[in-house]
Scaffold this motif. Structure first.
Motif, mmCIF file in Angstrom:
data_model
loop_
_atom_site.group_PDB
_atom_site.id
_atom_site.type_symbol
_atom_site.label_atom_id
_atom_site.label_comp_id
_atom_site.label_asym_id
_atom_site.label_seq_id
_atom_site.Cartn_x
_atom_site.Cartn_y
_atom_site.Cartn_z
ATOM 1 N N GLN A 1 0.885 -1.239 0.080
ATOM 2 C CA GLN A 1 0.083 -0.145 -0.013
ATOM 3 C C GLN A 1 1.079 1.334 -0.080
ATOM 4 N N GLN A 2 0.473 2.063 -0.684
ATOM 5 C CA GLN A 2 0.910 3.423 -1.015
ATOM 6 C C GLN A 2 0.190 4.568 -0.437
ATOM 7 N N THR A 3 0.468 5.716 0.155
ATOM 8 C CA THR A 3 0.010 6.795 0.521
ATOM 9 C C THR A 3 -0.030 8.027 -0.646
ATOM 10 N N ARG B 1 -10.111 12.548 4.160
ATOM 11 C CA ARG B 1 -8.981 12.889 3.805
ATOM 12 C C ARG B 1 -8.798 14.014 2.911
ATOM 13 N N CYS C 1 6.852 5.433 1.411
ATOM 14 C CA CYS C 1 5.520 4.776 0.566
ATOM 15 C C CYS C 1 4.487 6.100 0.355
ATOM 16 N N THR C 2 5.140 7.086 0.653
ATOM 17 C CA THR C 2 4.137 8.402 0.475
ATOM 18 C C THR C 2 4.664 9.236 -0.702
ATOM 19 N N HIS D 1 -4.578 1.549 -2.225
ATOM 20 C CA HIS D 1 -3.706 2.729 -1.780
ATOM 21 C C HIS D 1 -4.739 3.565 -1.015
ATOM 22 N N GLN D 2 -3.851 4.318 0.125
ATOM 23 C CA GLN D 2 -4.722 5.297 0.657
ATOM 24 C C GLN D 2 -4.560 6.644 -0.098
ATOM 25 N N LEU E 1 -5.578 10.720 -0.381
ATOM 26 C CA LEU E 1 -5.761 12.060 0.255
ATOM 27 C C LEU E 1 -5.740 13.025 -0.716
ATOM 28 N N THR F 1 2.069 7.118 8.346
ATOM 29 C CA THR F 1 2.491 6.741 6.953
ATOM 30 C C THR F 1 3.985 6.857 6.967
ATOM 31 N N ILE G 1 -1.461 11.732 9.662
ATOM 32 C CA ILE G 1 -1.569 10.585 9.038
ATOM 33 C C ILE G 1 -0.373 9.593 9.502
#
Length: 266
Positions: free
Chosen positions: A3-5, A152, A177-178, A123-124, A126, A173, A171
């Motif tokens: 998972q990436q932000t 978000r 990965c952001t 993925h998250q 925002l 994170t 957040i």
């Protein structure tokens, strides 16, 4: 998939924006040319841009500042040429400026499909956008973007490194990965690089001069440029895969190190 932000910009990254201002400024300059025949259209546009950018740098990205910059440009040329200010002309200019914030905005091609894919990949997501609450919420609501970003969504009139830091503080994170994804070198890419997160620059077809700055920061993560938003999902998939592989190698290395240390002690 790892998972990436993904922190996405709104205007000129997901939806059309600057082209509406270009249309408005051209309408304004054409009207001004009728009143100030000795001034070129380009000179009018340059003066408006100068006033507009100074206002934004001092006061932020509130939508009212744009209309104020048109009126201030009109006042400047009236003073310069000794022309009497007219309330009817100011009203006409204000309507030209306000029209930008009354029109229905349009998403970039395949925006929904791209967000669907990113969401499905786990993925998250925002949203980090610059402007005043009322105008930005108007666009977000119209395009139903809360379906993807939920709570978000972060709106700042001063969109800069401090604003992005506030988001990162809220957040949980990993910086590796952001990602900050946007069209503006000034308000998207530069803050991301200063804070040590990954950045993806997607240049706008029509760019506001305010957004153009030199980037002289050595990235501590990945800094990439994509030609179009449509390339984003595949690029993120590749990066997520590489991150997972690297983490796997690190884990194996750690296990071997612990094992070898035990062997040496034995």
């Amino acid at each position: 998939m790892n998972q990436q932000t993904l922190i996405l910009d709104l205007d000129d990254t997901l939806i059309h924006c600057n082209k509406y201002f270009v249309e408005s400024r051209n309408r304004f300059a054409n009207v001004m040319k009728k009143w100030f025949k000795l001034v070129s259209k380009q000179e009018i546009l340059d003066k408006q841009s100068e006033i507009d950018i100074k206002g934004v740098e001092k006061n932020g990205l509130h939508s009212s500042l744009y209309t104020q910059s048109l009126v201030a440009t009109y006042r400047y040329f009236c003073l310069r040429f000794g022309r009497k200010l007219k309330g009817s002309e100011i009203n006409q200019i204000e309507k030209i400026g306000q029209s930008v914030f009354q029109r229905k905005v349009k998403p970039f091609p395949y925006m929904y499909e791209i967000l669907d894919t990113l969401q499905a990949d786990g993925h998250q997501l925002l949203l980090f956008t610059g402007g005043d609450e009322a105008n930005q919420r108007r666009k977000i609501t119209q395009l139903r973007l809360t379906d993807y970003f939920e709570d978000r969504i972060f709106i700042f009139e001063h969109k800069n490194t401090d604003a992005l830091q506030q988001i990162l503080n809220n957040i949980n994170t990993d910086k590796k990965c952001t990602w900050m994804i946007g069209n503006s070198l000034k308000t998207d890419i530069k803050p991301a690089l200063e804070l040590g997160i990954n950045a993806i620059h997607i240049p706008a077809e029509i760019e506001w001069s305010y957004n153009i700055v030199d980037i002289e920061i050595e990235p501590s993560g990945t800094y990439a440029q994509l030609k179009s938003l449509v390339h984003l999902p595949e690029f993120i998939r590749e990066q997520a895969y590489n991150t997972a592989i690297n983490r796997g190698r690190s884990s194996v290395k750690e296990i071997l190190t612990v094992y070898l240390n035990k062997e040496v002690k034995a």
